[in-house]
Design a protein around this motif. Structure first.
Motif, PDB file in Angstrom:
ATOM      1  N   TYR A   1       0.625  -1.081  -0.320  1.00 42.98           N
ATOM      2  CA  TYR A   1      -0.128  -0.130  -0.111  1.00 42.98           C
ATOM      3  C   TYR A   1       0.840   1.193  -0.138  1.00 42.98           C
ATOM      4  O   TYR A   1       1.906   1.428   0.912  1.00 42.98           O
TER       5      TYR A   1
ATOM      6  N   GLY B   1      -2.715  -1.192  -3.163  1.00 43.14           N
ATOM      7  CA  GLY B   1      -3.651   0.336  -2.320  1.00 43.14           C
ATOM      8  C   GLY B   1      -2.722   1.135  -2.447  1.00 43.14           C
ATOM      9  O   GLY B   1      -1.333   1.493  -3.037  1.00 43.14           O
TER      10      GLY B   1
ATOM     11  N   THR C   1      -6.986  -0.677  -5.179  1.00 37.49           N
ATOM     12  CA  THR C   1      -7.964  -0.077  -3.962  1.00 37.49           C
ATOM     13  C   THR C   1      -7.346   0.921  -3.313  1.00 37.49           C
ATOM     14  O   THR C   1      -6.323   1.447  -3.129  1.00 37.49           O
ATOM     15  N   GLU C   2      -8.588   1.864  -2.935  1.00 33.12           N
ATOM     16  CA  GLU C   2      -7.949   3.276  -2.241  1.00 33.12           C
ATOM     17  C   GLU C   2      -8.178   3.222  -0.429  1.00 33.12           C
ATOM     18  O   GLU C   2      -9.528   3.148  -0.338  1.00 33.12           O
ATOM     19  N   TYR C   3      -7.451   3.557   0.268  1.00 36.33           N
ATOM     20  CA  TYR C   3      -7.533   3.401   1.486  1.00 36.33           C
ATOM     21  C   TYR C   3      -7.825   5.067   2.919  1.00 36.33           C
ATOM     22  O   TYR C   3      -8.294   5.013   3.715  1.00 36.33           O
TER      23      TYR C   3
ATOM     24  N   ASP D   1      -8.202   5.045   6.221  1.00 36.91           N
ATOM     25  CA  ASP D   1      -9.287   3.295   6.837  1.00 36.91           C
ATOM     26  C   ASP D   1      -8.566   2.411   7.788  1.00 36.91           C
ATOM     27  O   ASP D   1      -7.990   1.841   6.531  1.00 36.91           O
TER      28      ASP D   1
ATOM     29  N   GLU E   1      -8.717   0.106   9.406  1.00 36.52           N
ATOM     30  CA  GLU E   1     -10.012  -1.395   9.162  1.00 36.52           C
ATOM     31  C   GLU E   1      -9.911  -1.523   7.874  1.00 36.52           C
ATOM     32  O   GLU E   1      -9.927  -2.950   7.334  1.00 36.52           O
ATOM     33  N   LYS E   2      -9.655  -0.538   7.306  1.00 37.75           N
ATOM     34  CA  LYS E   2      -9.727  -1.544   5.886  1.00 37.75           C
ATOM     35  C   LYS E   2      -8.449  -2.329   5.176  1.00 37.75           C
ATOM     36  O   LYS E   2      -8.230  -3.002   4.448  1.00 37.75           O
ATOM     37  N   VAL E   3      -7.556  -1.234   5.684  1.00 32.81           N
ATOM     38  CA  VAL E   3      -6.245  -1.438   5.290  1.00 32.81           C
ATOM     39  C   VAL E   3      -6.093  -2.741   6.339  1.00 32.81           C
ATOM     40  O   VAL E   3      -5.526  -3.750   5.825  1.00 32.81           O
TER      41      VAL E   3
ATOM     42  N   GLY F   1      -8.472  -5.131   6.873  1.00 34.46           N
ATOM     43  CA  GLY F   1      -8.827  -6.067   5.871  1.00 34.46           C
ATOM     44  C   GLY F   1      -7.958  -6.703   5.131  1.00 34.46           C
ATOM     45  O   GLY F   1      -8.076  -8.333   4.600  1.00 34.46           O
ATOM     46  N   ALA F   2      -7.372  -5.692   3.857  1.00 36.77           N
ATOM     47  CA  ALA F   2      -6.562  -6.571   2.972  1.00 36.77           C
ATOM     48  C   ALA F   2      -5.221  -7.204   3.297  1.00 36.77           C
ATOM     49  O   ALA F   2      -4.970  -7.693   2.252  1.00 36.77           O
TER      50      ALA F   2
END
Length: 413
Positions: A127, A148, A170-172, A179, A181-183, A185-186
């Motif tokens: 990312y 990311g 993806t964009e985080y 974000d 939680e998004k990072v 999760g990935a």
């Protein structure tokens, strides 16, 4: 690079059920909570990993040497590297990362490295917090590891934008807020910072995600910033290609600088005025800064060129006008369509000699569809192209036929 065929999970938590579905157990969770059922752990030669580990063998036949960059170092052991970023963000303490070749056992770390994060390389998922990282991947053929970016709107690279559109990247941090939680999760192998600290980084580290600082913007020299391609290569395993890319940049930069030095000797350095105002204050590059060195190497000068600082000076318009108002060339970073836009921003700009002569140049020629400026993206890795543009601006008679990459002349209103 091959795509990692297993899920990047944290154990045990919600990963348990999925691990079971894959025929794995919790014993598959190694240090950092990642499943170790990864083709890298098998030492398969097909994926570039070590096969049949020999502790006496040197597994880095190609080694990067760092000559211009001052803010990072690389140290090689037989099966791992130590990447140290001296100042990961302004006034931050040094951070070291132990980069272990896949297929090799993790080394026993002591002393200053006892608590250092261990990262298996080459990484499979990264990312990026800054667009300046993107050319380090595209130019070394390792873009596949990018999964990311903070905000795709700022990306200029067509290759990267295509990967964002296809869902491969993806964009985080679309609203400029990470974000976490998004990072998590990935589960990328690494999140590379933009040389600033973030309150969310501790959460990522606790979740087993390596946070690696990239603080190239703290390098005062153009070639020092470009040399961070070698820091990225330490993570992606692209040392050979990174060396080739940097050697070309270094050589081409030196050729342009030599021409500029000759031109300056034949006459006098061309006086320029860099920068613009923001909220009534003119941010003027000090002589020892990135911009100051580019101007000098392009055969130019300006009233603050002798200031050895590496940052910016905060000046009033009156102070700038008194010393630099007569400069025949003005270098700006504003997307002005004509000089009328400049006087609309501040009527006092109209008093500058360069405005009257119509010699205002902006570095916003190569802008992406979302407004991202390629000068701040690809230009960091390619200071040779930036310098070539500046040389052509200051010495047009010695650069006939030059095709500009980042700079464009602002039309006179």
């Amino acid at each position: 690079m091959p795509v990692r065929p297993v899920l990047s999970l944290r154990c045990p938590a919600a990963a348990v059920a999925l691990l079971g579905a894959l025929g794995l157990t919790l014993s598959a969770c190694g240090d950092g909570g990642r499943p170790t059922a990864d083709p890298r752990a098998s030492g398969s030669a097909a994926d570039g990993c070590i096969s049949g580990f020999d502790p006496a063998k040197d597994y880095f036949p190609v080694k990067s040497t760092v000559e211009h960059a001052k803010n990072f170092t690389l140290r090689y052991e037989k099966s791992y590297q130590v990447l140290t970023v001296k100042e990961p963000y302004p006034k931050g303490k040094p951070e070291s990362y132990v980069l272990v070749k896949c297929g090799a056992p993790k080394p026993k770390l002591t002393g200053d490295l006892a608590g250092a994060p261990t990262i298996t390389t080459p990484v499979k998922s990264l990312y990026s917090a800054s667009t300046t990282h993107l050319p380090l991947l595209t130019e070394t053929g390792t873009l596949d590891v990018l999964t990311g970016v903070a905000n795709g709107a700022f990306v200029s690279s067509p290759e990267v934008r295509q990967r964002i559109a296809s869902g491969k990247v993806t964009e985080y941090a679309k609203d400029n807020t990470l974000d976490a939680e998004k990072v998590i999760g990935a589960g990328p192998d690494v999140l590379m910072t933009q040389g600033t600290d973030d309150p969310q980084y501790p959460k990522l580290r606790q979740a087993g995600i390596a946070v690696v600082a990239n603080a190239e913007w703290l390098e005062p020299s153009p070639l020092g910033r470009a040399e961070w391609v070698k820091a990225m290569a330490a993570l992606t395993g692209a040392e050979k290609r990174a060396g080739e890319v940097f050697d070309t940049v270094e050589s081409d930069y030196a050729k342009v600088a030599a021409k500029a030095a000759k031109a300056a000797t034949a006459g006098k350095p061309v006086k320029v005025l860099p920068g613009t105002m923001y909220q009534g204050t003119w941010s003027m590059a000090a002589g020892g800064s990135y911009a100051g060195r580019l101007i000098k190497d392009a055969g130019g000068t300006y009233p603050w060129a002798d200031d050895t600082g590496s940052g910016n000076l905060q000046l009033t318009f009156e102070a700038v006008y008194a010393k630099g108002g007569d400069a025949p060339v003005w270098l700006v970073d504003q997307p002005w369509k004509s000089t009328a836009d400049a006087t609309k921003a501040d009527r006092r700009y109209g008093e500058l000699n360069a405005m009257k002569a119509g010699k205002v140049w902006t570095n916003t020629k190569a802008q992406g569809p979302g407004g991202g400026n390629d000068f701040y993206e690809r230009g960091v890795l390619r200071p040779d192209l930036v310098l070539a543009d500046l040389f052509a601006i200051l010495h047009p008679d010695r650069a006939e036929g030059h095709t500009f990459t980042f700079y464009a002349q602002v039309p006179r209103a």
